[in-house]
Design an enzyme around this catalytic site. Structure first.
Site, PDB file in Angstrom:
ATOM      1  CD  GLU A  68      -2.920  -1.116   0.168  1.00 48.11           C
ATOM      2  OE1 GLU A  68      -3.087  -0.058  -0.461  1.00 48.11           O
ATOM      3  OE2 GLU A  68      -3.536  -2.161  -0.106  1.00 48.11           O
ATOM      4  CD  GLU A  94      -3.762  -2.942   3.941  1.00 45.53           C
ATOM      5  OE1 GLU A  94      -4.020  -1.737   4.051  1.00 45.53           O
ATOM      6  OE2 GLU A  94      -2.914  -3.532   4.651  1.00 45.53           O
TER       7      GLU A  94
HETATM    8  P1  NDP Z   1       8.364   4.605   4.619  1.00 43.12           P
HETATM    9  O1  NDP Z   1       8.376   3.898   3.319  1.00 43.12           O
HETATM   10  O2  NDP Z   1       9.470   5.541   4.915  1.00 43.12           O
HETATM   11  O3  NDP Z   1       8.339   3.578   5.834  1.00 43.12           O
HETATM   12  C1  NDP Z   1       7.317   2.603   5.997  1.00 43.12           C
HETATM   13  C2  NDP Z   1       7.793   1.493   6.911  1.00 43.12           C
HETATM   14  O4  NDP Z   1       8.823   0.748   6.272  1.00 43.12           O
HETATM   15  C3  NDP Z   1       8.403   1.989   8.224  1.00 43.12           C
HETATM   16  O5  NDP Z   1       8.028   1.097   9.253  1.00 43.12           O
HETATM   17  C4  NDP Z   1       9.877   1.915   7.923  1.00 43.12           C
HETATM   18  O6  NDP Z   1      10.676   1.851   9.072  1.00 43.12           O
HETATM   19  C5  NDP Z   1       9.945   0.627   7.121  1.00 43.12           C
HETATM   20  N1  NDP Z   1      11.128   0.459   6.273  1.00 43.12           N
HETATM   21  C6  NDP Z   1      12.016   1.385   5.857  1.00 43.12           C
HETATM   22  N2  NDP Z   1      12.950   0.814   5.040  1.00 43.12           N
HETATM   23  C7  NDP Z   1      12.624  -0.508   4.934  1.00 43.12           C
HETATM   24  C8  NDP Z   1      13.171  -1.624   4.220  1.00 43.12           C
HETATM   25  N3  NDP Z   1      14.252  -1.501   3.433  1.00 43.12           N
HETATM   26  N4  NDP Z   1      12.572  -2.823   4.338  1.00 43.12           N
HETATM   27  C9  NDP Z   1      11.460  -2.976   5.092  1.00 43.12           C
HETATM   28  N5  NDP Z   1      10.895  -1.961   5.799  1.00 43.12           N
HETATM   29  C10 NDP Z   1      11.458  -0.737   5.713  1.00 43.12           C
HETATM   30  O7  NDP Z   1       6.949   5.356   4.680  1.00 43.12           O
HETATM   31  P2  NDP Z   1       6.447   6.430   5.738  1.00 43.12           P
HETATM   32  O8  NDP Z   1       6.495   5.825   7.096  1.00 43.12           O
HETATM   33  O9  NDP Z   1       7.147   7.713   5.484  1.00 43.12           O
HETATM   34  O10 NDP Z   1       4.899   6.583   5.356  1.00 43.12           O
HETATM   35  C11 NDP Z   1       4.411   7.534   4.463  1.00 43.12           C
HETATM   36  C12 NDP Z   1       4.084   6.888   3.128  1.00 43.12           C
HETATM   37  O11 NDP Z   1       3.129   5.843   3.316  1.00 43.12           O
HETATM   38  C13 NDP Z   1       3.444   7.831   2.140  1.00 43.12           C
HETATM   39  O12 NDP Z   1       4.025   7.650   0.876  1.00 43.12           O
HETATM   40  C14 NDP Z   1       1.999   7.391   2.097  1.00 43.12           C
HETATM   41  O13 NDP Z   1       1.338   7.700   0.910  1.00 43.12           O
HETATM   42  C15 NDP Z   1       2.128   5.918   2.313  1.00 43.12           C
HETATM   43  N6  NDP Z   1       0.869   5.360   2.804  1.00 43.12           N
HETATM   44  C16 NDP Z   1       0.115   4.563   1.960  1.00 43.12           C
HETATM   45  C17 NDP Z   1      -1.103   4.065   2.369  1.00 43.12           C
HETATM   46  C18 NDP Z   1      -1.922   3.203   1.470  1.00 43.12           C
HETATM   47  O14 NDP Z   1      -2.809   2.501   1.967  1.00 43.12           O
HETATM   48  N7  NDP Z   1      -1.718   3.203   0.162  1.00 43.12           N
HETATM   49  C19 NDP Z   1      -1.650   4.379   3.702  1.00 43.12           C
HETATM   50  C20 NDP Z   1      -0.769   5.176   4.500  1.00 43.12           C
HETATM   51  C21 NDP Z   1       0.433   5.661   4.054  1.00 43.12           C
HETATM   52  P3  NDP Z   1      11.116   3.254   9.742  1.00 43.12           P
HETATM   53  O15 NDP Z   1       9.883   3.783  10.372  1.00 43.12           O
HETATM   54  O16 NDP Z   1      12.152   2.949  10.709  1.00 43.12           O
HETATM   55  O17 NDP Z   1      11.616   4.106   8.582  1.00 43.12           O
END
Ligand code: NDP
Length: 498
Positions: free
Chosen positions: A252, A469
């Site tokens: 997502e 989802e």
């Molecule tokens: P990120 O992609 O930065 O992080 C998401 C999660 O991935 C965090 O828990 C992060 O850990 C973890 N992560 C980072 N690097 C890796 C890796 N290499 N392998 C596995 N996991 C990893 O997103 P954001 O938290 O900044 O969220 C914002 C984004 O989410 C926006 O683009 C938004 O549009 C999207 N989003 C989409 C939704 C949907 O349903 N389509 C709903 C809500 C948000 P850590 O926190 O430590 O960086």
């Protein structure tokens, strides 16, 4: 459980709090910029324990009758609802989102999905029978996948955790959740509630940490599926890692969704929805309608109404105050990112600033003047090449775009690699369905915006995601099919057919 106190947050493995290492990271209250808690980072041993515990719990949870699994999950639903305001306060503390929202949306929409999946899970045993000939038939079984991993973004922490674990657990899988490092607090409460509801130890596990913890989980061959929410670039990294061991994935990802207003629209309703679609959760919603296409005939009126509604309807302040509906963005880092986009819009894109800008909202008083608040911002008369129009900002920034024909609006709406959401406002329902048939997006609305009920499958197209989802389909993404051919007559020698 009357209040929550946080000092050092642990992981939750095998039905109890757990930690092995001493390294921590800090989580902050974004409304004041002050630290809330230290959170332990999962060590390789913690991650290994979470996976081996989940594998071992899978042996019994996968064989537990679906109706018994559902009863446990429904008890958790009741506990979540009875503690709604308490959990919402934690969510407000950690995310900065107004309690006005977290108490009505975040916990409620998560609990709804758990309830829905628990109900559907009772029908998990249903398969097909295909009669081949008098003496032979095929039957199908739906079997759980094994250990599933959920990795969450920071904008709807408990809702994301629930949307991911609900179908996984209802289908008989075990689950490991890694919340965002920015908003780790509410997942621990969920883990406690699931245990209290009777979920056996090891069926739901929680590990904290940075992206590297998520990466280890995605690479481990013992994990059968990863359900991820976050940015497209991280989603690609997750997909790539998962491919190496042929894991299933649900992704997502981000959006830059078109919000289309046709000349015959109910303008009041469209403007109200536009305010929600850009400023709810301080603009940190993946499905936000940030490219607001408005027909030239009504453009000036729409602009005036929008400015009025934002000025009179959006109230920034202490997010715990029930009269406040607009909090800060989630972190200092994200605050800088959103401000840089606003500066870029003014200085490089040369867009016309209709409302807002880089100053904090004037209604703020100490200690909230130190928080990461951004004034609701509207750029007008934008064009499709501007960076603020092309890239996901994930903050309270709307871009108004003028169009002259429906065909033009659709072509420009589809001019993006993302394809998360889209919506149209018009009184002409035939036209509305025509527009919906043409837009490139997985989540669409006619004359409304943003509602995402448990029954509605939601997932993005293109770089906005893989799979979906919610809805009945989401449960099917957590099972695998087994087809069994039964011969009840004489065995036909294989060579006789040649
Ligand atoms: P990120 O992609 O930065 O992080 C998401 C999660 O991935 C965090 O828990 C992060 O850990 C973890 N992560 C980072 N690097 C890796 C890796 N290499 N392998 C596995 N996991 C990893 O997103 P954001 O938290 O900044 O969220 C914002 C984004 O989410 C926006 O683009 C938004 O549009 C999207 N989003 C989409 C939704 C949907 O349903 N389509 C709903 C809500 C948000 P850590 O926190 O430590 O960086």
């Amino acid at each position: 459980m009357s209040e929550f106190t946080f000092t050092h947050q642990k992981h939750y493995i095998n039905g109890r709090p757990h930690r092995s290492g001493s390294e921590t990271f800090t989580t902050y209250n974004p409304s004041t910029g002050t630290p809330i808690a230290q959170v332990y980072t999962a060590t390789p041993e913690d991650i290994d324990l979470a996976i081996s515990t989940s594998l071992s719990a899978f042996k019994t949870w996968s064989k537990t009758p679906p109706i018994e699994r559902s009863r446990i999950l429904l008890r958790a639903v009741a506990l979540l609802r009875s503690r709604n305001d308490l959990i919402a306060k934690v969510e407000t503390l950690d995310t900065g989102k107004a309690f006005f929202e977290t108490s009505t949306v975040d916990v409620a929409t998560g609990a709804d999905v758990l309830e829905y999946m628990a109900g559907l899970g009772m029908a998990m045993g249903e398969g097909k029978t295909i009669q081949l000939r008098e003496s032979a038939w095929v039957y199908t079984r739906k079997e759980p996948l094994g250990v599933c991993v959920g990795i969450g973004a920071w904008n709807y922490p408990i809702q994301i955790a629930l949307w991911k674990c609900a179908p996984a657990l209802a289908a008989g899988n075990t689950f490991i959740f890694k919340p965002s490092e920015v908003t780790p607090l509410s997942a621990y409460i969920l883990a406690q509630i699931l245990t209290e509801a009777g979920l056996p130890p090891g069926v739901f596990n929680l590990v904290h940490g940075l992206g590297s913890v998520g990466a280890v989980l995605c690479a481990d061959p013992r994990v059968a599926k990863v359900s991820f929410t976050g940015q497209p670039s991280t989603g690609i990294a997750v997909y790539t890692a998962a491919a190496k061991t042929l894991k299933l994935v649900t992704l997502e990802l981000g959006g830059k969704s078109p919000f289309i207003v046709l000349p015959d629209a109910d303008l009041d309703a469209a403007v109200d929805a536009c305010v929600t679609a850009n400023f709810a959760s301080s603009g940190q919603v993946c499905t936000n309608g940030t490219r607001v296409f408005v027909h030239a005939d009504i453009f000036d009126r729409f602009e005036r109404l929008l400015v009025h509604k934002v000025k009179t309807g959006v109230r920034a302040g202490d997010p715990m105050d029930r009269d406040v509906n607009f909090g800060p963005v989630v972190s200092k880092q994200h605050y800088e990112k959103v401000l840089n986009y606003i500066r870029h819009g003014i200085n490089e894109d040369k867009a016309t600033l209709l409302l807002g800008g880089v100053e904090k909202p004037s209604s703020l008083r100490a200690p909230f003047t130190s928080g990461y608040y951004i004034t609701p911002t509207v750029f007008t008369d934008c064009n499709d090449t501007m960076r603020i129009v092309r890239e996901e900002i994930f903050g309270p920034v709307a871009c108004l775009l003028r169009f002259s024909s429906v065909e033009e609006a659709i072509a420009r709406a589809n001019d993006t690699e993302l394809g998360l959401a889209a919506g149209v406002f018009t009184r002409d329902l035939n036209m509305a369905h025509k527009v919906m048939a043409e837009v490139h997006a997985g989540i669409c609305w006619i004359n409304t915006w943003g509602e995402s009920p448990a029954q509605m499958p939601v997932g993005g197209w293109g770089y906005s995601g893989v799979g979906f989802e919610n809805g009945a389909e989401a449960l099917r993404q957590f099972v695998k099919n087994k087809s069994v051919l039964v011969e009840n007559g004489e065995v036909v020698p294989a060579f006789a057919k040649l």
